[in-house]
Design a protein around this motif. Structure first.
Motif, PDB file in Angstrom:
ATOM      1  N   PHE A  52       8.903   8.292  12.764  1.00  0.00           N
ATOM      2  CA  PHE A  52       8.541   7.578  11.992  1.00  0.00           C
ATOM      3  C   PHE A  52       7.045   6.893  12.157  1.00  0.00           C
ATOM      4  O   PHE A  52       6.279   6.481  11.030  1.00  0.00           O
ATOM      5  CB  PHE A  52       9.452   6.367  11.998  1.00  0.00           C
ATOM      6  N   SER A  53       6.551   7.231  13.179  1.00  0.00           N
ATOM      7  CA  SER A  53       5.285   6.707  13.546  1.00  0.00           C
ATOM      8  C   SER A  53       4.336   7.694  12.855  1.00  0.00           C
ATOM      9  O   SER A  53       3.106   7.406  12.649  1.00  0.00           O
ATOM     10  CB  SER A  53       4.935   6.748  14.838  1.00  0.00           C
ATOM     11  N   SER A  54       4.635   8.740  12.009  1.00  0.00           N
ATOM     12  CA  SER A  54       3.604   9.756  11.581  1.00  0.00           C
ATOM     13  C   SER A  54       3.470   9.157  10.208  1.00  0.00           C
ATOM     14  O   SER A  54       2.892   9.987   9.259  1.00  0.00           O
ATOM     15  CB  SER A  54       4.090  11.151  11.773  1.00  0.00           C
ATOM     16  N   TYR A  55       4.075   8.316   9.733  1.00  0.00           N
ATOM     17  CA  TYR A  55       3.802   7.793   8.291  1.00  0.00           C
ATOM     18  C   TYR A  55       2.494   6.813   8.174  1.00  0.00           C
ATOM     19  O   TYR A  55       2.546   5.804   8.830  1.00  0.00           O
ATOM     20  CB  TYR A  55       5.114   6.880   7.785  1.00  0.00           C
ATOM     21  N   PHE A  56       1.767   7.502   7.569  1.00  0.00           N
ATOM     22  CA  PHE A  56       0.379   7.014   7.334  1.00  0.00           C
ATOM     23  C   PHE A  56      -0.448   7.327   6.220  1.00  0.00           C
ATOM     24  O   PHE A  56      -0.216   8.302   5.847  1.00  0.00           O
ATOM     25  CB  PHE A  56      -0.490   7.189   8.770  1.00  0.00           C
ATOM     26  N   LEU A  57      -1.346   6.617   5.882  1.00  0.00           N
ATOM     27  CA  LEU A  57      -2.165   7.105   4.619  1.00  0.00           C
ATOM     28  C   LEU A  57      -3.711   7.314   5.302  1.00  0.00           C
ATOM     29  O   LEU A  57      -4.086   6.405   5.885  1.00  0.00           O
ATOM     30  CB  LEU A  57      -2.353   5.892   3.619  1.00  0.00           C
ATOM     31  N   SER A  70      -1.287  16.257  10.704  1.00  0.00           N
ATOM     32  CA  SER A  70      -0.558  15.167  10.555  1.00  0.00           C
ATOM     33  C   SER A  70      -0.080  14.352  11.996  1.00  0.00           C
ATOM     34  O   SER A  70       0.526  13.663  12.096  1.00  0.00           O
ATOM     35  CB  SER A  70       0.824  15.608   9.910  1.00  0.00           C
ATOM     36  N   ASP A  71      -1.303  14.500  12.787  1.00  0.00           N
ATOM     37  CA  ASP A  71      -0.957  13.756  14.035  1.00  0.00           C
ATOM     38  C   ASP A  71      -1.651  12.675  14.112  1.00  0.00           C
ATOM     39  O   ASP A  71      -2.939  12.560  14.094  1.00  0.00           O
ATOM     40  CB  ASP A  71      -1.605  14.868  15.130  1.00  0.00           C
ATOM     41  N   LYS A  77      -7.696   8.734  17.193  1.00  0.00           N
ATOM     42  CA  LYS A  77      -8.639   8.962  18.210  1.00  0.00           C
ATOM     43  C   LYS A  77     -10.038   9.705  17.705  1.00  0.00           C
ATOM     44  O   LYS A  77     -11.161   9.220  18.276  1.00  0.00           O
ATOM     45  CB  LYS A  77      -8.149   9.688  19.374  1.00  0.00           C
ATOM     46  N   ALA A  78      -9.876  10.429  16.735  1.00  0.00           N
ATOM     47  CA  ALA A  78     -11.039  11.020  16.074  1.00  0.00           C
ATOM     48  C   ALA A  78     -12.001   9.914  15.389  1.00  0.00           C
ATOM     49  O   ALA A  78     -13.050  10.111  14.739  1.00  0.00           O
ATOM     50  CB  ALA A  78     -10.807  12.100  15.115  1.00  0.00           C
ATOM     51  N   GLY A  79     -11.295   8.784  15.111  1.00  0.00           N
ATOM     52  CA  GLY A  79     -11.922   7.496  14.458  1.00  0.00           C
ATOM     53  C   GLY A  79     -11.786   7.535  12.952  1.00  0.00           C
ATOM     54  O   GLY A  79     -12.376   7.098  12.156  1.00  0.00           O
ATOM     55  N   PRO A  81     -10.309   6.515   9.526  1.00  0.00           N
ATOM     56  CA  PRO A  81      -9.444   5.188   9.127  1.00  0.00           C
ATOM     57  C   PRO A  81      -8.342   5.617   8.555  1.00  0.00           C
ATOM     58  O   PRO A  81      -8.202   6.503   7.606  1.00  0.00           O
ATOM     59  CB  PRO A  81     -10.457   4.654   8.130  1.00  0.00           C
ATOM     60  N   LEU A  82      -7.132   4.994   9.125  1.00  0.00           N
ATOM     61  CA  LEU A  82      -5.835   5.347   8.638  1.00  0.00           C
ATOM     62  C   LEU A  82      -5.112   4.062   8.460  1.00  0.00           C
ATOM     63  O   LEU A  82      -5.437   2.923   9.027  1.00  0.00           O
ATOM     64  CB  LEU A  82      -4.950   5.852   9.853  1.00  0.00           C
ATOM     65  N   LEU A  83      -4.177   3.988   7.527  1.00  0.00           N
ATOM     66  CA  LEU A  83      -3.207   2.907   7.269  1.00  0.00           C
ATOM     67  C   LEU A  83      -1.908   3.302   7.753  1.00  0.00           C
ATOM     68  O   LEU A  83      -1.168   4.001   7.450  1.00  0.00           O
ATOM     69  CB  LEU A  83      -3.120   2.615   5.724  1.00  0.00           C
ATOM     70  N   GLY A  84      -1.601   2.895   9.142  1.00  0.00           N
ATOM     71  CA  GLY A  84      -0.356   3.284   9.936  1.00  0.00           C
ATOM     72  C   GLY A  84       0.891   2.446   9.545  1.00  0.00           C
ATOM     73  O   GLY A  84       1.190   1.923  10.391  1.00  0.00           O
ATOM     74  N   TYR A  85       1.170   2.504   8.468  1.00  0.00           N
ATOM     75  CA  TYR A  85       2.519   1.541   8.135  1.00  0.00           C
ATOM     76  C   TYR A  85       3.641   2.003   8.794  1.00  0.00           C
ATOM     77  O   TYR A  85       4.558   1.285   9.031  1.00  0.00           O
ATOM     78  CB  TYR A  85       2.652   1.752   6.592  1.00  0.00           C
ATOM     79  N   GLY A  86       3.796   3.215   9.385  1.00  0.00           N
ATOM     80  CA  GLY A  86       5.062   3.628  10.001  1.00  0.00           C
ATOM     81  C   GLY A  86       5.078   2.973  11.504  1.00  0.00           C
ATOM     82  O   GLY A  86       6.089   2.471  11.951  1.00  0.00           O
ATOM     83  N   GLU A  87       3.836   2.873  11.933  1.00  0.00           N
ATOM     84  CA  GLU A  87       3.747   2.297  13.363  1.00  0.00           C
ATOM     85  C   GLU A  87       3.980   0.806  13.150  1.00  0.00           C
ATOM     86  O   GLU A  87       4.498   0.155  14.058  1.00  0.00           O
ATOM     87  CB  GLU A  87       2.391   2.395  13.839  1.00  0.00           C
TER      88      GLU A  87
END
Length: 143
Positions: A52-57, A70-71, A77-79, A81-87
């Motif tokens: 579930f934590s792999s859900y992001f935009l 999809s990691d 870590k690579a910087g 910008p992600l919207l990590g809604y799963g987390e």
């Protein structure tokens, strides 16, 4: 100053708080494991993904070496910008579980511990004096 600090640390409230923080940290790890290892895989399976934590935009450019990845952790870590809604959802479920368990714990404790008797309301002195004057007037006694 050292003696004041020693007195502060040795007070019961501080020691109780320290024990509560330590137990809370251990309890937090248990709840995190319950959420991440038991509940979220089931929820993820229901919604079509095992992690579930792999859900992001992705909100920005992805480096060439991570194109198509999809990691979430590697992209973060690579910087990128992600919207990590799963987390976020995982952490929200964590919070709800902790809040519910604390609610249950407080509910049980409030039923077990005896309720303190409410102190009797002390009547102000002027009201007492006025009552005594009234009672004397009613009884017909005069000074």
């Amino acid at each position: 100053m050292l003696n004041e600090f020693k007195a502060f640390i040795m007070r019961g409230n501080v020691l109780d708080l320290a024990v509560a923080v330590i137990i809370g940290a251990a309890f937090g790890k248990i709840v995190t494991s319950l959420t991440e290892d038991v509940l979220m895989p089931v929820i993820g399976r229901i919604f079509g993904g095992l992690d579930f934590s792999s859900y992001f935009l992705v909100l920005g450019d992805v480096p060439a070496n991570l194109q198509g990845s999809s990691d979430y952790a590697a992209l973060k870590k690579a910087g990128v910008p992600l919207l990590g809604y799963g987390e976020f959802i995982t952490q929200a479920v964590n919070f709800v579980i902790v809040a519910f368990i604390i609610f249950l714990l407080l509910r049980v404790v409030s039923r077990i511990l005896p309720k303190p008797d409410a102190p009797a309301a002390v009547e102000p002195a002027d009201i007492t004096l006025l009552r005594e004057i009234r009672d004397e007037i009613r009884s017909g006694k005069t000074a």
